[in-house]
Each structure stands twice: as structure tokens, then as C-alpha cells.
Design a protein around this motif. Structure first.
Motif, PDB file in Angstrom:
ATOM      1  N   TYR A 265       0.836  -1.196   0.000  1.00 22.53           N
ATOM      2  CA  TYR A 265       0.000   0.000   0.000  1.00 22.53           C
ATOM      3  C   TYR A 265       0.876   1.253   0.000  1.00 22.53           C
ATOM      4  O   TYR A 265       1.800   1.345   0.811  1.00 22.53           O
ATOM      5  CB  TYR A 265      -0.907   0.013   1.220  1.00 22.53           C
ATOM      6  CG  TYR A 265      -1.812   1.215   1.278  1.00 22.53           C
ATOM      7  CD1 TYR A 265      -2.946   1.280   0.469  1.00 22.53           C
ATOM      8  CD2 TYR A 265      -1.523   2.293   2.109  1.00 22.53           C
ATOM      9  CE1 TYR A 265      -3.775   2.387   0.502  1.00 22.53           C
ATOM     10  CE2 TYR A 265      -2.346   3.403   2.148  1.00 22.53           C
ATOM     11  CZ  TYR A 265      -3.475   3.455   1.337  1.00 22.53           C
ATOM     12  OH  TYR A 265      -4.301   4.541   1.353  1.00 22.53           O
ATOM     13  N   PRO A 266       0.586   2.209  -0.894  1.00 27.30           N
ATOM     14  CA  PRO A 266      -0.366   2.126  -2.002  1.00 27.30           C
ATOM     15  C   PRO A 266       0.167   1.200  -3.090  1.00 27.30           C
ATOM     16  O   PRO A 266       1.369   0.966  -3.180  1.00 27.30           O
ATOM     17  CB  PRO A 266      -0.473   3.571  -2.492  1.00 27.30           C
ATOM     18  CG  PRO A 266       0.845   4.178  -2.129  1.00 27.30           C
ATOM     19  CD  PRO A 266       1.254   3.530  -0.838  1.00 27.30           C
ATOM     20  N   ASN A 324      -1.495   9.904  -6.930  1.00 29.55           N
ATOM     21  CA  ASN A 324      -2.346   9.165  -6.004  1.00 29.55           C
ATOM     22  C   ASN A 324      -3.120  10.097  -5.099  1.00 29.55           C
ATOM     23  O   ASN A 324      -2.693  11.215  -4.807  1.00 29.55           O
ATOM     24  CB  ASN A 324      -1.491   8.266  -5.096  1.00 29.55           C
ATOM     25  CG  ASN A 324      -0.954   7.046  -5.808  1.00 29.55           C
ATOM     26  OD1 ASN A 324      -1.531   6.570  -6.777  1.00 29.55           O
ATOM     27  ND2 ASN A 324       0.155   6.512  -5.310  1.00 29.55           N
ATOM     28  N   LEU A 326      -4.783   9.132  -1.227  1.00 25.83           N
ATOM     29  CA  LEU A 326      -4.909   8.050  -0.265  1.00 25.83           C
ATOM     30  C   LEU A 326      -6.153   8.265   0.591  1.00 25.83           C
ATOM     31  O   LEU A 326      -6.465   9.395   0.991  1.00 25.83           O
ATOM     32  CB  LEU A 326      -3.670   7.971   0.626  1.00 25.83           C
ATOM     33  CG  LEU A 326      -2.321   7.842  -0.084  1.00 25.83           C
ATOM     34  CD1 LEU A 326      -1.200   7.680   0.938  1.00 25.83           C
ATOM     35  CD2 LEU A 326      -2.320   6.684  -1.072  1.00 25.83           C
ATOM     36  N   GLU A 327      -6.839   7.174   0.847  1.00 28.92           N
ATOM     37  CA  GLU A 327      -8.020   7.214   1.703  1.00 28.92           C
ATOM     38  C   GLU A 327      -7.694   7.882   3.047  1.00 28.92           C
ATOM     39  O   GLU A 327      -6.659   7.595   3.666  1.00 28.92           O
ATOM     40  CB  GLU A 327      -8.487   5.773   1.931  1.00 28.92           C
ATOM     41  CG  GLU A 327      -9.469   5.586   3.060  1.00 28.92           C
ATOM     42  CD  GLU A 327      -9.437   4.185   3.649  1.00 28.92           C
ATOM     43  OE1 GLU A 327     -10.322   3.901   4.475  1.00 28.92           O
ATOM     44  OE2 GLU A 327      -8.540   3.386   3.296  1.00 28.92           O
ATOM     45  N   ASP A 328      -8.597   8.747   3.482  1.00 33.52           N
ATOM     46  CA  ASP A 328      -8.494   9.367   4.805  1.00 33.52           C
ATOM     47  C   ASP A 328      -9.460   8.625   5.723  1.00 33.52           C
ATOM     48  O   ASP A 328     -10.683   8.819   5.648  1.00 33.52           O
ATOM     49  CB  ASP A 328      -8.863  10.842   4.726  1.00 33.52           C
ATOM     50  CG  ASP A 328      -8.779  11.536   6.084  1.00 33.52           C
ATOM     51  OD1 ASP A 328      -8.471  10.850   7.088  1.00 33.52           O
ATOM     52  OD2 ASP A 328      -9.025  12.749   6.138  1.00 33.52           O
ATOM     53  N   THR A 334     -13.284  10.904   1.391  1.00 31.30           N
ATOM     54  CA  THR A 334     -11.964  11.457   1.073  1.00 31.30           C
ATOM     55  C   THR A 334     -12.074  12.350  -0.157  1.00 31.30           C
ATOM     56  O   THR A 334     -12.619  11.937  -1.194  1.00 31.30           O
ATOM     57  CB  THR A 334     -10.959  10.322   0.810  1.00 31.30           C
ATOM     58  OG1 THR A 334     -10.869   9.513   1.989  1.00 31.30           O
ATOM     59  CG2 THR A 334      -9.598  10.878   0.460  1.00 31.30           C
ATOM     60  N   ASN A 344      -6.676   5.217  -3.580  1.00 35.49           N
ATOM     61  CA  ASN A 344      -6.045   4.097  -2.891  1.00 35.49           C
ATOM     62  C   ASN A 344      -6.596   3.973  -1.483  1.00 35.49           C
ATOM     63  O   ASN A 344      -6.788   4.980  -0.787  1.00 35.49           O
ATOM     64  CB  ASN A 344      -4.528   4.308  -2.806  1.00 35.49           C
ATOM     65  CG  ASN A 344      -3.861   4.357  -4.169  1.00 35.49           C
ATOM     66  OD1 ASN A 344      -3.410   3.353  -4.677  1.00 35.49           O
ATOM     67  ND2 ASN A 344      -3.816   5.551  -4.768  1.00 35.49           N
ATOM     68  N   GLY A 345      -6.826   2.723  -1.052  1.00 37.14           N
ATOM     69  CA  GLY A 345      -7.322   2.510   0.292  1.00 37.14           C
ATOM     70  C   GLY A 345      -7.243   1.050   0.695  1.00 37.14           C
ATOM     71  O   GLY A 345      -6.751   0.197  -0.055  1.00 37.14           O
ATOM     72  N   ARG A 460      -7.164  -0.220  -5.390  1.00 35.63           N
ATOM     73  CA  ARG A 460      -6.714   0.960  -6.150  1.00 35.63           C
ATOM     74  C   ARG A 460      -7.719   1.175  -7.268  1.00 35.63           C
ATOM     75  O   ARG A 460      -8.098   0.223  -7.974  1.00 35.63           O
ATOM     76  CB  ARG A 460      -5.317   0.705  -6.708  1.00 35.63           C
ATOM     77  CG  ARG A 460      -4.744   1.824  -7.576  1.00 35.63           C
ATOM     78  CD  ARG A 460      -3.319   1.448  -7.981  1.00 35.63           C
ATOM     79  NE  ARG A 460      -2.748   2.388  -8.941  1.00 35.63           N
ATOM     80  CZ  ARG A 460      -2.104   3.497  -8.627  1.00 35.63           C
ATOM     81  NH1 ARG A 460      -1.946   3.813  -7.351  1.00 35.63           N
ATOM     82  NH2 ARG A 460      -1.608   4.289  -9.569  1.00 35.63           N
TER      83      ARG A 460
END
Length: 822
Positions: A265-266, A324, A326-328, A334, A344-345, A460
Motif C-alpha cells: 500500500y499504495p 495518487n 490516499l483514503e483518509d 476522502t 487508494n485505500g 486501487r
């Protein structure tokens, strides 16, 4: 220090394996088996290739760097040839000495064998980072009889119940990965390749087990932390079939302390940048690395980066031209700053749904492609895209997709099917074309359809405008997708031609429908490409390779690329060829060997060449054209030769294959156009072949092509129309046709009437048509043998001589009713 595996051991194993191969698994392939299947990098390995039509071996060429054949020689034929399905038999053997570089990438390395006369079908050899040890010849199916092996080895074995005794220390990592389906080189197969794996302590208690998994599908893998306080200092690795089905099938098991994360990840980043990633799922805990992403040329976007660590098999990461987000985990949704982008998460908990908020405009067009299962991560993803209304609430979904909606072609993958989708992880990930219906913000939700989740459930989602893409594909045209040189080889004899049909599927969402040219990359000196311009609606098109008489015999890797005739339009897309293994009837395979470059070879001169005399006149709709065929024979070759049209313009029928008899050098090719054949010009060619070797697949035969000639499909010379006519038994009548000129011609055409029934015959001379003719008539006479009632299917055949060629056209439909005598 280099190590060597002796050919004596290889031959012994190969012959033992050969005893198994007469059963139904053995589909006819010219290169049937490669033994051993695996070798350590940094060593020299002797392998034996078994098959048919392998005489005069000259070269092995691999698709990837790291292995080269430093010696190659024929071996004596098998004393007892082994029969194969569909009319082949294994009897020939070749020894090759492979030098594997110390930095050779582990895994599968596809190759072909070049002989004096051709190229073999695709085969492969596998590379491991570890020393290869052989399975013991003594029984090793219990803990008491387990074979002692060191750590960080690869055991080469035969499918059975096998137990290996491994020295371990508490707190250490023990990783075990089995390769059976992934090293299979038989065409047909079933559950006998499906193995299961267990790790046992000295008391026989199970510490870990695996049958199938997201990363290697049917091939099991386990990685565990050796328990503290464990006594005895050994653990036991048990490998067995999931369903017992005795078979002498090779497998290998990698046993060691190597890292075995299950996800990263990612799972990708932007080309040319450094990417900080976390590896997840390793039994000793997650760990971080910074990976430099290669600066791929634009033609290679998007790409894949493989990470092996210190193990025998990789994790894959995406390498794309955009960044990218990234998921929060703390946010309800997000935010996505812009498009294109990759979301991405991790679905960390069972039942979780992750949400992203993005802004788009109505009429924009996006390809939304998920990567999770495709990368081997334990996620079965589904996505949903909803607009946010004026009240701030999400509206009805514009897109909902999961694995039931995923198709190979949606992921720009082409070829045979996969058994229940199980052989190709990609088909579990949806990929859709989305055209937003409104300006504003949308929510993209992603979840696992099985309701699962966990620390390695990485996903992804790449969102970008769909590129204009064409993917030249070399498709098998044989039953069950077996590869056949008749349709897919690119072996060009010196001073001759070879033509192959490329399938040209468009990428998902591609909007390009214009004409384009095909260009070849990687052709050697003395070989050139001949490829007519491709019309935008063509799904299949011929490409021809022509070798000069002094072109050097050798094998080369080449690609074909589509190039728009409009310089403002860029076309992307890469080549593909897919060869199935562990296959079922119908072409559903558990595994596929897929390559992104084609192999061509210049071979030694052919005993034949074939030419067509280009027509000087058009082929009219509903007409026939006769094309002279000229066969040239080398001195001493007087055998029969077969030729067949492989491609012609749309609406032009492909005649059956024909034979040029021994000692003969001429024939006539007869082609016919449908009455509704599309107007215009297109290529046609014939392939000529010797009659030795395998008939259907083409292995062992020498094949050459004629030049590509142009066929012009034109309007018919005339249209004819007729009213129903009647005639009485014992009487005469005239069947009249009105004549409407369509394509002017000089001189006159003779006209015949076809389809008259028994008891009805023509009387008097046949009519003729000139450019000023408006009507013709045939006088017929009926006898008492004529059956009473209507007769349909009467038509005319015109014989026109134009531009020095005889052209036949069928036209007009007539009906005749036969009445009784008065």
C-alpha cells in the motif's frame, strides 16, 4: 560460484515424465515438455526439450533477459514414442544448456526453439533464487519418513503426498510457496494440479494450512512466525493434492525464511517518482520501503513494477502517468483534488465501505478501473458512483459494478476464456466507462462484495479519460485455443514471405474509428513489413514479413503498433499473445502464459515459393474471378503442395484449400463476391504449405505466402429482373429478363440460364448482352418428365471478358410454373 544440473538426471526425469504423458492431458504441441522446470539463478542448467518436429535445433530465444542458451544439440529419439491427443506423438529430444544470470528475475521465462525450418510453440522455464534440490526417491509421505531439507531451497518434486522436515528457530519466519499450476506446461488438465499445503509440528498438530489464495490462486502458500517455546527444532511441510488423483506431475516448493507480504500500500504511483510503500501481511509484521518507479517511455504507459524482496515470487504495483490520493480513514468521504488520479485505500474491517468525493462535468468521459484481485490482494471489489444532489444527499447511482460485470475485454485482455474466471484474477475487478450526467460533485463508494476485510485488503481505482487504444493480438485459430504455427507463427524462410492475421481489438472506451497504419518494431536487417492501410472497421488484418535472400537466420522479438493516419491522433496499446495451460475443452484454462512481444525468425530457404498473378479487372458483386497461381519449386522438390486463401476482402468467400499435384507448378484460384459485398478494395493472399508435419496445427510443415494482392469489389455489370413465366408440358415459352446496366463493359457477355428442372431444356442460341441491351430472353421447352408446379431459383450467369480476364457474374431471379398439357 556456478552450479550445474546434469543432463543425465534431466533425461531420466524427462523420460519418466514421458511415461505419464500418453493420457488425456497431452494435447498436441510441437514442444511438449521442458524438464527440469526450474533452475537457480547464477547457475548453469541442462534441460531436455521433448516434442515433435524438433530436428535441426538452432537457437533458444527467451522473451525476458537473464537466461541464454550457451549450447544446444539434438538427442536420440525416444525408443517408444508417446501418443498425444489429436494426432501427434512425442519422439524427438533436444538438450539445451541454459546460463542463468545472477540477477535474473525469478519466475517464468517464456521462450521458443528455432529450428532450421521454423519456430516452436511457446514454452517456458522457471527461475528460483534458491538452490534446487530433488525430492528423495525414498518414501516421504509421513512425519516419520519426512525428507530433511535446509531452509531457503527449492525442492523439485512429483505430485504425491510429500512431507519435508525443515530446521527452524522460535520467532523466525517460515515461508512456503508451492508452484504446480503456475509451472504446468500441459495443455489439458484438471484437479490433479490443485495442491494443498500444511505446516505441522513434530506432534502432527497443524500450525497453518492453505489450499487457494488471492495471490497465487490454486497454488498454495503459507508464511508464519515459528512459535516461541517450540520443542524439537523442526517443522514439517506437507504437500498433497486437494483431491487425490494419482498423476506424475512436476511441482516445486520453495521453503525458506524469505519475506512473504500479501499486499502493498499504495499499490502504485506515478512514473519517474519515488514511492513510499508499506508491505502488509508478513508474519513478522508490516515494513516500509521506498521504491523508485521507472521512467517508462510514454508508449509503455501504464506499466507494472514487480517487487520480489528476497523471495521467489513478486507483488505487483501499478506505474501510471498520474498521481495518487490516499483514503483518509477519519473522513466521511476522502476528497479528490483533480482527475486523472488513482484512489487508494484498504477495506480494513468486514463490511466496510470507503467513499471518495470528486468533481466532474457533464459529458466528460472516464474509464474507472479497479485493481485489487488483479494484483493478488484479498478483495472482491464492487463500486458505486452517485451524484450529490442540491440537498447534499447522494442521488440514484449512475454506475454500479462488481465482478459479475467484469469481462476480460473490459480490462483490455484478449484471448481464450478462463475457467469460471478462476484462472485470471483480473476478471474479478470491475472496469467501466462513466459519462457523468450532471456537473458537480459525485461520491464513489468501494466495498468487498463478500463482506470481508482485513489489513491486506488493499484496492486501487484508476480514473482517467479512456485512451484511444488498439491492441494487436496474435490469436490462435485452433480448437481449445491450442497454439498452432499454421495461424500464429512468424517464421520467414530466407528469400520468401510469411503472412499472419493480426486481431486488432480496441481498448475499453476507445473512441477512435479511423483508418490507421501498422508499423513493426524490432525487425532485423533484411526483413521488412508489408501491411496495407487498415480501415477503421477492421477487426482482423494481414501483415506480411518479407525476408531477403541474405537475411541472417535468427530469432527476434518484435512488436506491432497502430499509428493513426491523422497526425493529431495518438493511438496507444500493446501487443498480446495468450497460450493456455491446464485447459479444458472449450478453451477454459486455469493458467495462461501471456507475452507482450511476438517472436519472429528468419529460417533456412524453403523448397517452394508461391505467387499470384494480380487481376487486371474488378470482382463484381455476385461475380467470380479466376486468378492464376504460380508455384516455384527448388530442384529436387517435386512433392504435392497445398494452398489456401487465409484472407480476402469482406463479402468475398474463402474457397477451400486446394492441392497442386506432384511435379505441377500452376493452378487457378477461384474467388466469388456476395451480391451485397461491400464495394472497395482490399488485400488477398494465399499460404502454401508442404504436406509433411502436422496437418491442422502446421507444426513440421514449411509454409510460405504469396504477395498481398489487391481485389477491387465493384458494382455488377448489370442487374436483371424477371416476371414469373409458365410453360405447358409439350410446349415452349420464353423467360424474359429486363437488363439494367450498372458497370459498363466493352464487347458482349454470354448469358447462361441456371437452375432449370428436369424435363425443361433450352431451345435455340444463348442470348448475349451488350452495353445497349435492355432485355434478353431464353426459350425453353418442357417435356412430360417435367414435374408440375412452380420452380424457383432460376438465375443467369454472365461471362464477361474484361481487361484480359474472364469474369463470371450471377444475376436475376426467375420463377417458372410448369402446367399440364391442354
Amino acid at each position: 560460484m556456478k552450479q550445474s544440473v546434469t543432463v543425465a538426471a534431466v533425461m531420466a526425469f524427462g523420460l519418466a515424465w514421458g511415461g505419464f504423458s500418453g493420457i488425456a492431458h497431452a494435447m498436441t504441441k510441437d514442444l511438449q515438455w521442458v524438464r527440469p522446470r526450474v533452475g537457480q539463478r547464477g547457475t548453469t542448467v541442462e534441460v531436455v526439450l521433448q516434442g515433435m518436429y524438433l530436428s535441426d535445433p538452432r537457437e533458444l530465444l527467451f522473451h525476458k533477459p537473464g537466461i541464454r542458451a550457451v549450447a544446444i544439440e539434438p538427442l536420440p529419439k525416444l525408443p517408444h514414442p508417446i501418443g498425444l491427443a489429436h494426432g501427434g506423438r512425442v519422439e524427438e529430444q533436444v538438450k539445451a544448456v541454459l546460463e542463468i544470470a545472477p540477477d535474473c528475475e525469478p519466475g517464468e521465462h517464456p521462450f521458443r526453439l528455432r529450428t532450421a525450418r521454423g519456430l516452436s510453440m511457446l514454452a517456458s522455464f522457471h527461475v528460483t533464487p534458491f538452490p534446487v534440490v530433488a525430492e528423495s526417491t525414498a518414501p516421504n509421505d509421513t512425519i516419520a519418513t519426512a525428507q530433511l531439507v535446509a531452509t531457503n531451497v527449492t525442492v523439485s518434486a512429483t505430485v504425491d503426498t510429500d512431507v519435508y522436515k525443515v530446521p527452524v528457530s522460535p520467532g523466525q519466519r517460515l515461508s512456503v510457496a508451492v508452484d504446480c499450476v503456475r509451472i504446468a506446461d500441459v495443455h489439458y488438465g484438471d484437479a490433479e494440479f490443485d495442491l494443498a499445503l500444511r505446516i505441522l509440528d513434530e506432534a502432527g498438530r497443524e500450525l497453518a494450512a492453505n489450499d487457494d489464495n488471492a495471490l497465487h490462486v490454486q497454488d498454495p502458500l503459507v508464511s508464519l512466525k515459528v512459535p516461541e517455546g517450540m520443542s524439537g527444532g523442526h517443522l514439517f511441510v506437507e504437500v498433497r493434492q486437494s483431491i487425490h488423483k494419482p498423476s506424475d506431475i512436476p511441482y516445486c516448493v520453495h521453503i525458506g525464511t524469505f519475506q512473504r507480504p500479501l499486499a502493498v500500500y499504495p499499490a502504485g504511483g506515478q512514473v519517474g517518482e519515488s514511492l513510499r510503500v508499506t508491505f502488509l501481511g508478513d508474519p513478522l509484521g508490516e515494513f516500509n520501503e521506498t521504491l523508485p518507479l521507472p521512467r517508462l517511455p510514454e508508449a509503455a504507459w501504464p506499466g507494472t513494477l514487480t517487487w520480489f524482496g528476497d523471495g521467489p515470487s513478486p507483488l505487483e504495483l501499478r506505474c501510471v502517468p498520474f498521481g495518487n490520493v490516499l483514503e483518509d480513514p477519519a473522513a466521511e468521504a476522502t476528497g479528490v483534488p483533480h482527475l486523472p488520479i488513482a484512489l487508494n485505500g484498504i477495506i480494513e474491517q468486514p463490511g466496510d465501505t470507503d467513499t471518495f468525493r470528486l468533481t466532474v462535468k457533464r459529458g466528460d468521459r472516464y474509464r474507472v478501473r479497479v485493481f485489487a484481485s488483479a494484483l493478488g490482494f484479498p478483495v472482491d471489489p464492487a463500486i458505486r458512483i452517485r451524484p450529490i444532489g442540491g440537498d447534499g444527499r447522494p442521488g440514484p447511482a449512475e454506475v454500479e459494478a462488481d465482478d459479475s460485470d467484469a469481462r476480460m475485454t473490459d480490462r483490455d485482455l484478449f484471448g481464450h476464456g478462463f475457467r469460471s474466471g478462476g484462472g485470471l484474477k483480473d476478471v474479478l475487478d470491475p472496469s467501466v466507462i462513466w459519462e457523468p450526467k450532471a456537473d458537480g460533485d459525485y461520491l464513489l463508494d468501494i466495498r468487498d462484495t463478500s463482506g470481508a476485510g482485513g489489513p491486506a485488503s488493499v484496492y486501487r481505482v484508476e480514473i482517467e479519460s479512456p485512451p484511444n487504444a488498439i491492441h494487436p493480438f496474435l490469436a490462435s485459430r485452433s480448437f481449445d485455443w491450442v497454439e498452432g504455427s499454421r495461424a500464429t507463427s512468424l517464421a520467414v524462410p530466407q528469400g520468401n514471405r510469411w503472412t499472419v492475421l493480426l486481431t486488432l481489438p480496441k481498448g475499453q472506451g476507445s473512441a477512435f474509428n479511423g483508418a490507421f497504419d501498422l508499423i513493426a518494431n524490432g525487425l532485423p536487417e533484411g526483413v521488412r513489413l508489408v501491411a496495407p492501410r487498415v480501415p477503421g472497421n477492421a477487426g482482423v488484418w494481414p501483415v506480411q514479413l518479407v525476408a531477403d535472400a541474405n537475411a541472417r537466420p535468427a530469432a527476434h522479438l518484435v512488436t506491432f503498433q497502430a499509428k493513426s493516419t491523422d497526425p493529431q491522433v495518438k493511438i496507444t496499446g500493446g501487443c498480446q499473445q495468450a497460450v493456455p495451460f491446464v485447459n479444458h475443452s472449450g478453451g477454459d484454462a486455469w493458467r495462461t502464459l501471456r507475452v507482450d512481444r511476438f517472436m519472429m525468425a528468419v529460417t533456412e530457404p524453403s523448397p517452394i515459393s508461391i505467387d499470384l498473378v494480380p487481376p487486371t479487372a474488378s470482382l463484381v458483386r455476385g461475380g467470380e474471378l479466376f486468378i492464376p497461381v504460380k508455384l516455384s519449386r527448388q530442384p529436387g522438390f517435386n512433392e504435392p503442395v497445398e494452398f489456401q486463401v487465409d484472407f480476402a476482402p469482406a463479402g468475398v468467400g474463402l474457397p477451400p484449400k486446394e492441392l497442386i499435384a506432384a511435379n505441377q507448378t500452376e493452378a487457378v484460384l477461384r474467388i466469388a463476391a456476395d451480391r451485397n459485398a461491400p464495394l472497395g478494395k482490399g488485400p488477398l493472399y494465399v499460404m502454401a504449405t508442404t504436406l509433411d508435419g502436422h496437418d491442422y496445427l502446421g507444426s513440421g510443415r514449411v509454409r510460405v505466402s504469396s504477395e498481398l494482392i489487391e481485389i477491387d469489389v465493384a458494382e455488377p455489370f448489370v442487374e436483371l429482373a424477371s416476371e414469373p413465366t409458365s410453360v405447358r408440358r409439350g410446349g415452349r415459352a420464353k423467360i424474359a429478363f429486363s437488363v439494367t446496366p450498372k458497370s459498363p463493359f466493352e464487347g458482349e457477355a454470354e448469358v447462361k440460364l441456371l437452375g432449370l428442372p428436369k424435363g425443361v431444356s433450352l431451345v435455340g442460341p444463348l442470348p448475349r448482352i451488350r452495353k445497349e441491351t435492355t432485355q434478353i430472353a431464353f426459350e425453353v421447352e418442357a417435356t412430360d418428365d417435367a414435374l408440375l408446379g412452380p420452380v424457383a431459383g432460376l438465375e443467369c450467369e454472365l461471362i464477361v471478358k474484361a481487361a484480359g480476364q474472364e469474369i463470371r457474374q450471377r444475376a436475376g431471379k426467375g420463377t417458372l410454373r410448369i402446367d399440364p398439357r391442354l
